[in-house]
Design a protein around this motif. Structure first.
Motif, PDB file in Angstrom:
ATOM      1  N   ARG A  80       0.946  -1.098   0.116  1.00 50.65           N
ATOM      2  CA  ARG A  80       0.107   0.161  -0.014  1.00 50.65           C
ATOM      3  C   ARG A  80       0.987   1.264  -0.159  1.00 50.65           C
ATOM      4  N   ILE A  81       0.715   2.110  -1.195  1.00 50.24           N
ATOM      5  CA  ILE A  81       1.550   3.308  -0.798  1.00 50.24           C
ATOM      6  C   ILE A  81       0.689   4.339  -1.440  1.00 50.24           C
ATOM      7  N   GLN A  82       1.365   5.791  -0.943  1.00 52.16           N
ATOM      8  CA  GLN A  82       0.953   6.870  -1.523  1.00 52.16           C
ATOM      9  C   GLN A  82       1.802   7.306  -2.514  1.00 52.16           C
ATOM     10  N   LEU A  83       1.174   7.636  -3.851  1.00 47.78           N
ATOM     11  CA  LEU A  83       1.665   7.794  -4.992  1.00 47.78           C
ATOM     12  C   LEU A  83       1.550   9.120  -5.317  1.00 47.78           C
ATOM     13  N   ASP A  84       2.750   9.926  -5.930  1.00 47.30           N
ATOM     14  CA  ASP A  84       2.521  11.094  -6.659  1.00 47.30           C
ATOM     15  C   ASP A  84       3.093  10.848  -7.884  1.00 47.30           C
TER      16      ASP A  84
END
Length: 131
Positions: A99-103
């Motif tokens: 699970r990642i926070q992606l920009d």
């Protein structure tokens, strides 16, 4: 063939080989991405393709509480696996299920793709700063 002609063949062949132009490294433009827009999403890694010329990250976003459905996105990293290694990445830096926070900068045409900027995985920031 005379002995003198035979002595000239190898040096001429070598000279021709060295004089031949080297193949150019092919590279594509990142103009297809909108660098003026930055999208930030919570996502689950589906696949991390450690391939040349650029690694590719496939992620699933959603569904979110607001009702947006799950979507699959293809995110291109801006460099090769060789350069990623020099930046501290490995082919296992992102694994299916993470699970990642992606920009990322999205594709200009609105398709679900983009150019990777940053991912945060369990507090660890993964970037590709080539400067």
């Amino acid at each position: 063939m005379t002995r003198r002609a035979a002595k000239l063949v190898l040096p001429l062949a070598l000279a021709a080989a060295y004089a031949a132009p080297a193949p150019a490294d092919a590279h594509h433009s990142f103009a297809m991405y909108d660098s003026t827009r930055l999208i930030s999403v919570n996502a689950t890694v589906k696949e991390f393709q450690w391939t040349n010329p650029h690694a590719i990250l496939i992620v699933i976003t959603g569904p979110d509480p607001g009702g947006a459905p799950a979507e699959e996105w293809s995110i291109e990293l801006p460099t090769s696996p060789g350069n990623l290694i020099r930046l501290g990445w490995t082919k296992h830096s992102l694994k299916p299920g993470d699970r990642i926070q992606l920009d990322f900068n999205p594709l200009r045409d609105g398709a679900r793709g983009g150019s990777f900027k940053k991912a945060v995985l369990a507090g660890q920031v993964l970037t590709v700063n080539l400067k």
